[in-house]
Design an enzyme around this catalytic site. Structure first.
Site, short mmCIF file in Angstrom:
data_model
loop_
_atom_site.label_atom_id
_atom_site.label_comp_id
_atom_site.label_asym_id
_atom_site.label_seq_id
_atom_site.Cartn_x
_atom_site.Cartn_y
_atom_site.Cartn_z
N SER A 48 -0.80 18.51 -4.20
CA SER A 48 -1.99 18.58 -5.06
C SER A 48 -2.40 20.03 -5.25
O SER A 48 -1.95 20.92 -4.50
CB SER A 48 -3.12 17.82 -4.35
OG SER A 48 -4.39 18.14 -4.88
N TYR B 269 -9.40 15.07 1.61
CA TYR B 269 -8.24 15.11 0.70
C TYR B 269 -7.53 16.47 0.80
O TYR B 269 -6.30 16.53 0.91
CB TYR B 269 -8.75 14.86 -0.72
CG TYR B 269 -7.68 14.71 -1.79
CD1 TYR B 269 -6.96 13.52 -1.91
CD2 TYR B 269 -7.41 15.74 -2.69
CE1 TYR B 269 -6.01 13.38 -2.91
CE2 TYR B 269 -6.46 15.59 -3.69
CZ TYR B 269 -5.76 14.41 -3.80
OH TYR B 269 -4.81 14.26 -4.78
P1 NAP Z 1 -3.80 6.19 -8.53
O1 NAP Z 1 -3.80 6.08 -10.01
O2 NAP Z 1 -5.05 5.88 -7.79
O3 NAP Z 1 -2.57 5.33 -7.91
C1 NAP Z 1 -2.39 5.29 -6.51
C2 NAP Z 1 -1.29 4.31 -6.13
O4 NAP Z 1 -1.14 4.30 -4.72
C3 NAP Z 1 -1.56 2.89 -6.55
O5 NAP Z 1 -0.35 2.29 -6.95
C4 NAP Z 1 -2.08 2.23 -5.27
O6 NAP Z 1 -1.85 0.84 -5.34
C5 NAP Z 1 -1.23 2.96 -4.22
N1 NAP Z 1 -1.78 3.02 -2.86
C6 NAP Z 1 -2.94 3.56 -2.45
N2 NAP Z 1 -3.08 3.42 -1.12
C7 NAP Z 1 -1.97 2.78 -0.66
C8 NAP Z 1 -1.53 2.34 0.61
N3 NAP Z 1 -2.26 2.51 1.71
N4 NAP Z 1 -0.32 1.72 0.70
C9 NAP Z 1 0.43 1.52 -0.40
N5 NAP Z 1 0.08 1.91 -1.64
C10 NAP Z 1 -1.12 2.53 -1.76
O7 NAP Z 1 -3.40 7.67 -8.12
P2 NAP Z 1 -2.59 8.79 -8.94
O8 NAP Z 1 -3.58 9.65 -9.63
O9 NAP Z 1 -1.46 8.18 -9.68
O10 NAP Z 1 -2.05 9.63 -7.71
C11 NAP Z 1 -0.79 9.43 -7.12
C12 NAP Z 1 -0.57 10.54 -6.11
O11 NAP Z 1 -0.69 11.79 -6.77
C13 NAP Z 1 -1.60 10.57 -4.98
O12 NAP Z 1 -0.99 10.98 -3.79
C14 NAP Z 1 -2.59 11.61 -5.47
O13 NAP Z 1 -3.32 12.18 -4.43
C15 NAP Z 1 -1.66 12.60 -6.12
N6 NAP Z 1 -2.25 13.49 -7.11
C16 NAP Z 1 -2.96 13.00 -8.17
C17 NAP Z 1 -3.44 13.91 -9.14
C18 NAP Z 1 -4.21 13.48 -10.35
O14 NAP Z 1 -4.78 14.34 -11.03
N7 NAP Z 1 -4.26 12.20 -10.69
C19 NAP Z 1 -3.18 15.25 -8.99
C20 NAP Z 1 -2.47 15.70 -7.86
C21 NAP Z 1 -2.00 14.81 -6.95
P3 NAP Z 1 -2.77 -0.22 -4.50
O15 NAP Z 1 -4.19 0.16 -4.77
O16 NAP Z 1 -2.38 -1.56 -5.01
O17 NAP Z 1 -2.38 -0.02 -3.09
C1 GCO Z 2 -10.59 16.12 -7.58
C2 GCO Z 2 -9.33 15.52 -8.10
C3 GCO Z 2 -8.10 16.25 -7.57
C4 GCO Z 2 -6.84 15.73 -8.20
C5 GCO Z 2 -5.58 16.43 -7.83
C6 GCO Z 2 -5.58 17.87 -8.18
O1 GCO Z 2 -11.53 15.38 -7.31
O2 GCO Z 2 -10.66 17.36 -7.51
O3 GCO Z 2 -9.26 14.15 -7.91
O4 GCO Z 2 -8.10 16.38 -6.22
O5 GCO Z 2 -6.70 14.37 -8.02
O6 GCO Z 2 -5.17 16.18 -6.54
O7 GCO Z 2 -4.30 18.39 -8.05
#
Ligand code: NAP
Ligand code: GCO
Length: 265
Positions: A145, A158
C-alpha cells in the site's frame, strides 16, 4: 521475450479475490494462462464471484476460507493441490482497513486489522512455500500500500500492517530466494474499489468528497486508479520475466510517492 510473461499451466492462488483488486489480479493471471484458485469469507461473495469469473470465461475454483485461520488455510491449500496441482503463484491480496483515530481504536480493532493484513500473509505463505520448494520455483506477490511508506490520520493499524508486510516480503526473499522463490510486493496507490468507496462518496450537497479532491491533487496522474491498472504489474511479477526481481515493492500509484504535492494557488 514475450513468452517469458506467459503463465500457461501454472496454478495461482489469489486470496480475497471475490471482487476489487484481487479479482482484477486473478483475471490478469488467467488471461496469461494460469489456472485460478481464490477464496473469501462471504458465501454470497463466493457465489457472485464464481458467476463473475464465468462471465469472463475463466474457470476459477472458489473456496470459503478465512485467511487468519491456519487450519482453514492448510485445508484450502491441500484441496487446491488435489484439485488443481501445487501452487506456483500466491497473491496475498485479502485485506481490510479501519479508519479510526488511534486513541479511539480498541486493541481488538487494531489486532483484527493486523491479523488480516499482516499475520494472514505469513500464514498463507507458510502453507504454500513447502510445495514451491519441492517444485523448484515459486512466486509470491504481497499486496502492500501507500501506507507501506506513508502515514495519515486514522489508519495506524493498517499502516503498521502494510509496513510490516513490506518487511515480510523482503524476509521471504532473503530466506527462500535460494530455492528459486521470488517474493515481491505490489503497492497500489488509490484504487476505485469497495474498500475506498467511502472516500469517494458524494457530499449531501452533491459536491465531491474532500478526500477525493485531496487524493487527485496528491496524484500526478490527477485521478483515482482502476483495479485493471494492476494487471500488467501482476503478470510481470508472477512470470519468468521477473525471475531476477526479488524483495522489491513495485508501487503502482500514478506517481504519488514521487510527488511533493501541489503548491497553493
Ligand atoms: P476490497 O474491495 O474490500 O476486497 C477485499 C477482499 O478481501 C474481498 O474479496 C474480501 O471478501 C476479502 N477478505 C477480507 N478479509 C478476508 C479474510 N479474513 N479472509 C479471506 N478473505 C478476506 O479491497 P480492495 O480495495 O480490493 O483491496 C485488496 C487489497 O489491496 C487489500 O490488501 C488492500 O489493503 C490493498 N490495497 C487497496 C488499495 C485501494 O485503494 N483500494 C490500495 C492499496 C492497497 P470477504 O469480505 O467475502 O471475505
Ligand atoms: C486510506 C485508504 C488507503 C488505500 C491504499 C493506499 O484510507 O487512506 O483506504 O489506505 O486503501 O492502501 O495505497
Amino acid at each position: 521475450m514475450l513468452d517469458s510473461f506467459r503463465l500457461d499451466g501454472k496454478v495461482a492462488l489469489v486470496t480475497g479475490a471475490a471482487y476489487g483488486i484481487g479479482f482484477a489480479m486473478a483475471e490478469a493471471l488467467a488471461e496469461a494462462g494460469a489456472r485460478i484458485a481464490f477464496n473469501c469469507r462471504g458465501k454470497d461473495h463466493l457465489e457472485s464471484a464464481l458467476k463473475a469469473y464465468e462471465e469472463k470465461g475463466i474457470q476459477a475454483k472458489g473456496y470459503l476460507c478465512d485467511v487468519t485461520d491456519e487450519v482453514q488455510v492448510q485445508n484450502m491449500v491441500a484441496d487446491i493441490e488435489k484439485e488443481l496441482g501445487t501452487i506456483d503463484i500466491l497473491v496475498n491480496n485479502a485485506g481490510i482497513i479501519k479508519r479510526i483515530p488511534m486513541v479511539e481504536m480498541s486493541v481488538e480493532e487494531f489486532r483484527q486489522v493486523v491479523d488480516i493484513d499482516l499475520n494472514a500473509p505469513f500464514i498463507v505463505s507458510k502453507a504454500v512455500i513447502p510445495g514451491m520448494i519441492k517444485k523448484g520455483h515459486g512466486k509470491i506477490i504481497n499486496v502492500c500500500s501507500m501506507m507501506s511508506e506513508l502515514g495519515r490520520e486514522t489508519v495506524s493499524a493498517y499502516a503498521a500492517a502494510k509496513g510490516g508486510l513490506k518487511m515480510l516480503t523482503r524476509n521471504i526473499c532473503s530466506e527462500y530466494g535460494r530455492y528459486n522463490i521470488q517474493c515481491n510486493g505490489i503497492g497500489p496507490g488509490y484504487i476505485e474499489t469497495p474498500q475506498t468507496a467511502p472516500l469517494r462518496e458524494l457530499q449531501p450537497d452533491g459536491s465531491r468528497h474532500p478526500f477525493d479532491r485531496f487524493i487527485c491533487a496528491k496524484t500526478p496522474a490527477n485521478r483515482w486508479l482502476k483495479p485493471e491498472e494492476l494487471k500488467g504489474p501482476t503478470v510481470f511479477l508472477a512470470s519468468d520475466a521477473s525471475n531476477a526481481v526479488n524483495g522489491h515493492i513495485l508501487y503502482v500509484d500514478g506517481g504519488i510517492l514521487a510527488y511533493i504535492g501541489k503548491q497553493p494557488e
